[in-house]
Design a protein around this motif. Structure first.
Motif, short mmCIF file in Angstrom:
data_model
loop_
_atom_site.label_atom_id
_atom_site.label_comp_id
_atom_site.label_asym_id
_atom_site.label_seq_id
_atom_site.Cartn_x
_atom_site.Cartn_y
_atom_site.Cartn_z
N LEU A 1 0.83 -1.21 0.00
CA LEU A 1 0.00 0.00 0.00
C LEU A 1 0.87 1.26 0.00
N LEU A 2 1.91 1.24 0.82
CA LEU A 2 2.81 2.39 0.89
C LEU A 2 3.52 2.62 -0.45
N LYS A 3 3.90 1.55 -1.09
CA LYS A 3 4.53 1.68 -2.41
C LYS A 3 3.58 2.33 -3.41
N ASP A 4 2.30 1.98 -3.33
CA ASP A 4 1.30 2.57 -4.22
C ASP A 4 1.10 4.05 -3.92
N ILE A 5 1.11 4.40 -2.65
CA ILE A 5 0.88 5.79 -2.23
C ILE A 5 2.09 6.68 -2.56
N GLU A 6 3.29 6.11 -2.42
CA GLU A 6 4.54 6.84 -2.63
C GLU A 6 4.64 8.09 -1.76
N PRO A 7 4.56 7.93 -0.44
CA PRO A 7 4.66 9.10 0.44
C PRO A 7 6.06 9.69 0.43
N ASP A 8 6.11 11.01 0.61
CA ASP A 8 7.41 11.67 0.76
C ASP A 8 7.93 11.53 2.18
N LEU A 9 7.00 11.30 3.12
CA LEU A 9 7.39 11.13 4.52
C LEU A 9 6.36 10.25 5.22
N ILE A 10 6.86 9.31 6.02
CA ILE A 10 6.01 8.49 6.89
C ILE A 10 6.25 8.96 8.31
N VAL A 11 5.20 9.36 8.98
CA VAL A 11 5.30 9.96 10.30
C VAL A 11 4.68 9.03 11.34
N LEU A 12 5.47 8.63 12.33
CA LEU A 12 4.96 7.83 13.43
C LEU A 12 4.57 8.78 14.56
N GLY B 1 2.75 8.45 17.89
CA GLY B 1 2.12 7.60 18.88
C GLY B 1 1.84 6.21 18.34
N PHE B 2 2.76 5.70 17.52
CA PHE B 2 2.61 4.36 16.96
C PHE B 2 3.50 3.40 17.75
N LEU B 3 2.92 2.29 18.24
CA LEU B 3 3.59 1.49 19.25
C LEU B 3 4.28 0.21 18.74
N TRP B 4 4.11 -0.11 17.47
CA TRP B 4 4.78 -1.30 16.95
C TRP B 4 6.11 -0.94 16.30
N MET B 5 7.04 -1.89 16.32
CA MET B 5 8.30 -1.72 15.62
C MET B 5 8.05 -1.77 14.12
N MET B 6 8.64 -0.83 13.39
CA MET B 6 8.49 -0.84 11.93
C MET B 6 9.24 -2.02 11.34
N PRO B 7 8.61 -2.75 10.41
CA PRO B 7 9.27 -3.91 9.79
C PRO B 7 10.48 -3.49 8.96
N LYS B 8 11.45 -4.39 8.88
CA LYS B 8 12.66 -4.11 8.13
C LYS B 8 12.38 -3.79 6.67
N ASN B 9 11.37 -4.47 6.09
CA ASN B 9 11.12 -4.25 4.67
C ASN B 9 10.58 -2.85 4.38
N ILE B 10 9.82 -2.29 5.30
CA ILE B 10 9.34 -0.92 5.11
C ILE B 10 10.49 0.07 5.29
N ILE B 11 11.31 -0.14 6.30
CA ILE B 11 12.47 0.73 6.53
C ILE B 11 13.39 0.71 5.31
N LYS B 12 13.61 -0.48 4.75
CA LYS B 12 14.50 -0.62 3.58
C LYS B 12 13.94 0.11 2.37
N ASN B 13 12.62 0.05 2.18
CA ASN B 13 12.01 0.66 1.00
C ASN B 13 11.82 2.17 1.12
N PHE B 14 11.89 2.69 2.35
CA PHE B 14 11.71 4.13 2.56
C PHE B 14 12.86 4.69 3.41
N PRO B 15 14.08 4.61 2.89
CA PRO B 15 15.24 5.08 3.67
C PRO B 15 15.17 6.58 3.94
N ASN B 16 15.39 6.95 5.19
CA ASN B 16 15.37 8.35 5.60
C ASN B 16 14.05 9.05 5.26
#
Length: 199
Positions: A80-91, A93-108
């Motif tokens: 879904l995030l790949k489809d949206i192509e956000p310029d920034l993902i903002v956490l 008050g989000f309590l789960w650890m972000m998965p490695k695959n999302i971090i890898k696909n959206f560096p910085n």
């Protein structure tokens, strides 16, 4: 419904992840709804009962709930995030650890707000009132908020900015939490603007 303006290259897109009330998400959505440079297009939550989903819906932002499997196993959230192509993902008050695959696909491109002065009082379990109680128990003279990039460890990503306030005499968890929320609402939008407009 998201406006067609999202397709304009001049408008930066934000996706917010939140798990609870969503006061910061509300502040961010409302603030940027009055600009023509940044727009919150989606709010994602891992908590189907989170008030933030209703807030997003009321403010005409796409509100999506996901479960642990969609986040960590099937890559549905990543796709879904790949489809949206956000310029920034903002956490916010989000309590789960972000998965490695999302971090890898959206560096910085993933940032988090933590309600303390990292590296102190960070890590698993350090959220909300737990953080403020620890600050008071340790008789800290000051506290504040930290904005940082997200990596594969809780609260250990590269620092973006910190804002500091003194801990008052006779401070309680409730009063400190209120003051920290005020600090968050003041500075979160500024940090986002600096990253997306002044980059």
């Amino acid at each position: 419904m998201v406006s067609e303006s999202n397709n304009s290259p001049s408008i930066k897109k934000i996706v917010i992840f939140a798990s609870g009330q969503g006061s910061n998400a509300k502040r961010i959505i409302e603030y940027f709804s009055n600009t023509n440079q940044i727009e919150v297009t989606h709010v994602f939550s891992n908590n189907i009962k989170a008030p933030v989903l209703r807030t997003a819906h009321d403010l005409e932002v796409n509100a999506l709930h996901f479960d642990r499997s969609a986040f960590y196993d099937t890559h549905e959230v990543l796709n879904l995030l790949k489809d949206i192509e956000p310029d920034l993902i903002v956490l916010a008050g989000f309590l789960w650890m972000m998965p490695k695959n999302i971090i890898k696909n959206f560096p910085n491109k993933i940032i988090n707000l933590h309600p303390a002065l990292l590296p102190k009082y960070g890590g698993k379990g350090m959220y909300g009132a737990n953080v403020h109680k620890a600050v008071l128990d340790n008789k800290e003279a000051e506290t504040g908020i930290s904005f940082h990039y997200v990596n594969e460890k809780y609260d250990e990503g590269k620092m973006i900015a910190q804002e500091i306030i003194p801990v008052n005499e006779n401070e309680t968890v409730a009063t400190l939490q209120k003051r920290i929320h005020e600090l968050e609402h003041k500075h979160f939008v500024k940090v986002i603007e600096d990253l997306l407009i002044n980059e």
